[in-house]
Write a protein that holds these residues in place. Structure first.
Motif, PDB file in Angstrom:
ATOM      1  N   PHE A  69       0.863  -1.134  -0.433  1.00  0.00           N
ATOM      2  CA  PHE A  69       0.321   0.005   0.056  1.00  0.00           C
ATOM      3  C   PHE A  69       0.717   1.258  -0.267  1.00  0.00           C
ATOM      4  O   PHE A  69       2.624   1.456   0.346  1.00  0.00           O
ATOM      5  N   ALA A  88      -3.835   3.561  -1.705  1.00  0.00           N
ATOM      6  CA  ALA A  88      -4.180   3.104  -2.299  1.00  0.00           C
ATOM      7  C   ALA A  88      -2.894   1.329  -2.287  1.00  0.00           C
ATOM      8  O   ALA A  88      -2.193   1.726  -1.513  1.00  0.00           O
ATOM      9  N   ALA A  89      -3.497   0.948  -2.509  1.00  0.00           N
ATOM     10  CA  ALA A  89      -3.079  -0.977  -2.588  1.00  0.00           C
ATOM     11  C   ALA A  89      -2.954  -1.375  -4.188  1.00  0.00           C
ATOM     12  O   ALA A  89      -3.792  -1.285  -4.629  1.00  0.00           O
ATOM     13  N   ILE A  90      -1.895  -2.474  -3.419  1.00  0.00           N
ATOM     14  CA  ILE A  90      -2.154  -4.485  -4.682  1.00  0.00           C
ATOM     15  C   ILE A  90      -2.923  -4.881  -3.442  1.00  0.00           C
ATOM     16  O   ILE A  90      -2.796  -4.914  -2.383  1.00  0.00           O
ATOM     17  N   LYS A  98      -3.567 -10.593  -8.064  1.00  0.00           N
ATOM     18  CA  LYS A  98      -3.839  -9.765  -7.226  1.00  0.00           C
ATOM     19  C   LYS A  98      -4.353  -8.320  -8.153  1.00  0.00           C
ATOM     20  O   LYS A  98      -3.853  -8.322  -9.482  1.00  0.00           O
ATOM     21  N   MET A  99      -5.086  -7.691  -7.304  1.00  0.00           N
ATOM     22  CA  MET A  99      -6.132  -6.468  -8.320  1.00  0.00           C
ATOM     23  C   MET A  99      -5.281  -4.282  -7.248  1.00  0.00           C
ATOM     24  O   MET A  99      -5.142  -5.141  -6.045  1.00  0.00           O
ATOM     25  N   PRO A 100      -5.008  -4.010  -8.463  1.00  0.00           N
ATOM     26  CA  PRO A 100      -4.893  -2.799  -7.270  1.00  0.00           C
ATOM     27  C   PRO A 100      -6.865  -2.335  -7.175  1.00  0.00           C
ATOM     28  O   PRO A 100      -7.591  -2.810  -7.793  1.00  0.00           O
ATOM     29  N   SER A 101      -6.448  -1.325  -5.906  1.00  0.00           N
ATOM     30  CA  SER A 101      -7.630  -0.745  -5.531  1.00  0.00           C
ATOM     31  C   SER A 101      -7.269   0.441  -4.161  1.00  0.00           C
ATOM     32  O   SER A 101      -6.174   0.871  -4.314  1.00  0.00           O
ATOM     33  N   GLN A 102      -8.440   0.232  -3.505  1.00  0.00           N
ATOM     34  CA  GLN A 102      -8.407   1.468  -2.405  1.00  0.00           C
ATOM     35  C   GLN A 102      -8.186   0.648  -1.264  1.00  0.00           C
ATOM     36  O   GLN A 102      -9.159  -0.385  -1.382  1.00  0.00           O
ATOM     37  N   LYS A 134     -13.594  -2.207  -3.894  1.00  0.00           N
ATOM     38  CA  LYS A 134     -12.893  -1.543  -2.958  1.00  0.00           C
ATOM     39  C   LYS A 134     -12.967  -2.963  -1.823  1.00  0.00           C
ATOM     40  O   LYS A 134     -13.120  -3.389  -1.442  1.00  0.00           O
TER      41      LYS A 134
ATOM     42  N   TYR B 138      -8.504   4.210  -9.048  1.00  0.00           N
ATOM     43  CA  TYR B 138      -8.229   3.812  -7.423  1.00  0.00           C
ATOM     44  C   TYR B 138      -7.306   4.967  -7.296  1.00  0.00           C
ATOM     45  O   TYR B 138      -7.113   5.271  -6.287  1.00  0.00           O
ATOM     46  N   ILE B 140      -4.331   5.381  -8.432  1.00  0.00           N
ATOM     47  CA  ILE B 140      -2.930   4.568  -8.532  1.00  0.00           C
ATOM     48  C   ILE B 140      -2.638   4.871  -9.941  1.00  0.00           C
ATOM     49  O   ILE B 140      -2.597   4.376 -11.148  1.00  0.00           O
ATOM     50  N   LEU B 149       4.048   1.875  -3.967  1.00  0.00           N
ATOM     51  CA  LEU B 149       3.888   0.378  -4.440  1.00  0.00           C
ATOM     52  C   LEU B 149       4.827  -0.468  -3.537  1.00  0.00           C
ATOM     53  O   LEU B 149       4.779  -1.206  -2.872  1.00  0.00           O
TER      54      LEU B 149
END
Lengths: 140, 387
Positions: A69, A88-90, A98-102, A134, B138, B140, B149
């Motif tokens: 994150f 913001a996170a993976i 794995k997916m990008p998200s918050q 999310k 998001y 990013i 990240l």
């Protein structure tokens, strides 16, 4: 929507229409290869593991863990000016992709977050057409 | 897979004979990006003792070679718009050598120009691409968020406190080099460790001073045959080794967040050149962020994964230290218009020629220049030697 949505919105492509349609209905889905049975994120017209052309959609558990994150303080786009600081996170999903998200529903504080913490999906409607999956800390 | 024997035969078959920046770098609101390309091109050709009329091959990124060649009024017989982010121009150097060795051309011009700070017409984004579909919504968006990240994951794997200390070491040592370079944006501004830790957050774990500058600048490189290099104004710097490639476009698709493609391009470039890490006198490593330098040192094989914090400890990368790194002041403190990679080559050539004044390192005979592009996506490495 009461006010105009000012963040970037996805423009679904033919191979991702289903992903976004399902998200709008509160379901997180991913493609799974019928030959090698691997999941993949994001949707494509073939399996990147075995090059198979036969993919089926499966609903995911929505469970995952925090893979990494960042806490964004300087908005990278004017649409996020009112959101900073945000996380913001993976996310590593239980199904292995794995997916990008918050991450929401938790203080944007590095001390409050830990890599590997359990997360679960929540759906945040952006517009009539687009809902964003999310994640929030999972209930134990 | 690359055929290393054929690459060894290619080694040394072209030389860099001219390098230059645009007339001004830093805050240059009165010049367009194409003006910066052109100034740098003319300056680099002048450095080489050549003219635009000698150029028969053009390489650029960000812009199409069509636009740049038209603006320059040239008609290249070899053209390459490989555009994979800030590493592109390092990759162009290798492509130019291959094209020259194959006989497509004799005088290759690589140009760069970007008004990262002052552009009146930023490049529009394509909302259909996967990055725009899955990451942009998001927030990013852009390098600081994406590299942060990766950095946070590195901290998890190798320790947060020692990673933070190493990031501070890089920020401070790079600034010391900039304080020796009159062209550097932060030439007049020292940076202490306390100032590093007090710097505001951009995207935690990145302070502002973990992030590269955003400037206006152009640069260019002229490459030709070894024969023509002998008669050039300043002699040639030989291209000895090269490697290029990429993994992903958006950060969430990176196969291993701590291992960028330099894991391949570093060893390949060194093997092609027939040299080892300890033979190198200078490393010019694209420093988009302090973290990028640490990860890249590991990826290239200067140290083992997770060992960069020990490798850069105690200011060994600063002026007078045992491992001269980014002697121009880097993207962190010299200039960074958006795709900085070309400047790693410019400085390496100047150090190899012995013309960098106060920041000149002694007996510089062999240098490595390494670009990282996109979101830790692509890398290009070259090994350059004094003839």
């Amino acid at each position: 929507m009461a006010t105009e949505y000012s963040k970037p919105l996805p423009v679904p492509q033919p191979e991702s229409d289903h992903y976004w349609e399902q998200a709008a209905m509160g379901k997180l889905v991913a493609q799974r290869c019928t030959d090698c049975h691997e999941f993949q994120f994001y949707p494509r017209v073939f399996c990147t593991h075995c090059s198979g052309r036969s993919l089926e959609w499966q609903e995911l558990s929505g469970k995952g863990t925090l893979f990494t994150f960042t806490i964004v303080h300087q908005p990278p786009h004017r649409g996020f000016a009112g959101d900073v600081p945000y996380i913001a996170a993976i996310v590593e999903l239980a199904e292995g992709v794995k997916m990008p998200s918050q991450v929401i529903g938790i203080e944007p504080d590095p001390e409050a977050l830990s890599i590997g913490m359990a997360l679960e999906v929540v759906f945040e409607q952006a517009t009539d057409e687009i809902t964003l999956p999310k994640f929030k800390p999972a209930l134990q | 897979m690359p055929n290393i024997q054929r690459l060894k035969n290619l080694s040394g078959s072209a030389a860099i004979v001219g390098v230059a920046e645009s007339d001004a770098i830093g805050k240059v609101p009165d010049k367009s990006p194409l003006a910066l390309h052109s100034e740098a091109a003319l300056n680099a050709l002048d450095d080489a003792g050549l003219a635009l009329s000698d150029v028969d091959a053009l390489f650029t990124a960000g812009w199409s070679t069509l636009d740049v060649a038209e603006y320059l009024g040239i008609h290249p017989r070899f053209t390459d718009s490989t555009s994979v982010g800030g590493s592109s121009f390092v990759i162009h150097v290798a492509h130019a050598m291959a094209a020259i060795a194959a006989g497509y051309c004799e005088v290759a011009l690589v140009t760069h120009g970007q008004s990262g700070r002052s552009d009146r017409a930023p490049i529009p984004r394509n909302s259909g691409a996967p990055m725009m579909q899955y990451e942009y919504p998001y927030g990013i968006i852009g390098p600081p968020v994406s590299y942060a990240l990766a950095c946070r994951r590195y901290m998890h794997e190798y320790g947060e406190d020692r990673t933070r200390q190493a990031m501070a070491e890089i920020a401070v040592s790079t600034r010391k080099w900039a304080n020796l370079n009159p062209k550097a944006y932060f030439y007049d501004r020292p940076l202490s460790f306390d100032e590093y830790h007090d710097s505001r957050w951009v995207a935690w774990p990145f302070h502002l001073v973990d992030c590269c500058l955003v400037t206006d600048a152009g640069a260019a490189i002229v490459i030709t045959t070894p024969e023509r290099a002998k008669n050039s104004r300043k002699g040639g710097v030989t291209i000895l080794g090269a490697g290029e490639g990429h993994d992903h476009s958006m950060i969430s698709q990176m196969p291993d967040l701590t291992r960028a493609f330099g894991r391949n391009t570093g060893p390949q470039a060194l093997e092609m050149a027939g040299v080892s890490h300890s033979d190198l006198d200078l490393a010019m490593i694209y420093d988009s962020f302090t973290y990028t330098v640490m990860a890249t040192l590991e990826n290239l094989g200067f140290c083992k994964p997770g060992a960069a914090p020990d490798f850069v400890a105690d200011q060994v990368t600063a002026p007078g230290g045992s491992f001269p790194l980014n002697t121009n002041g880097g993207g962190l403190s010299y200039t960074h218009p958006g795709m900085y990679g070309i400047f790693t080559v410019v400085e390496a050539v100047r150090q190899l020629r012995g013309e960098t004044g106060e920041r000149q390192i002694k007996n510089c005979e062999l240098a490595l220049a390494h670009g990282t592009g996109g979101l830790l996506s692509s890398t290009g490495t070259v090994v350059l030697g004094r003839p």
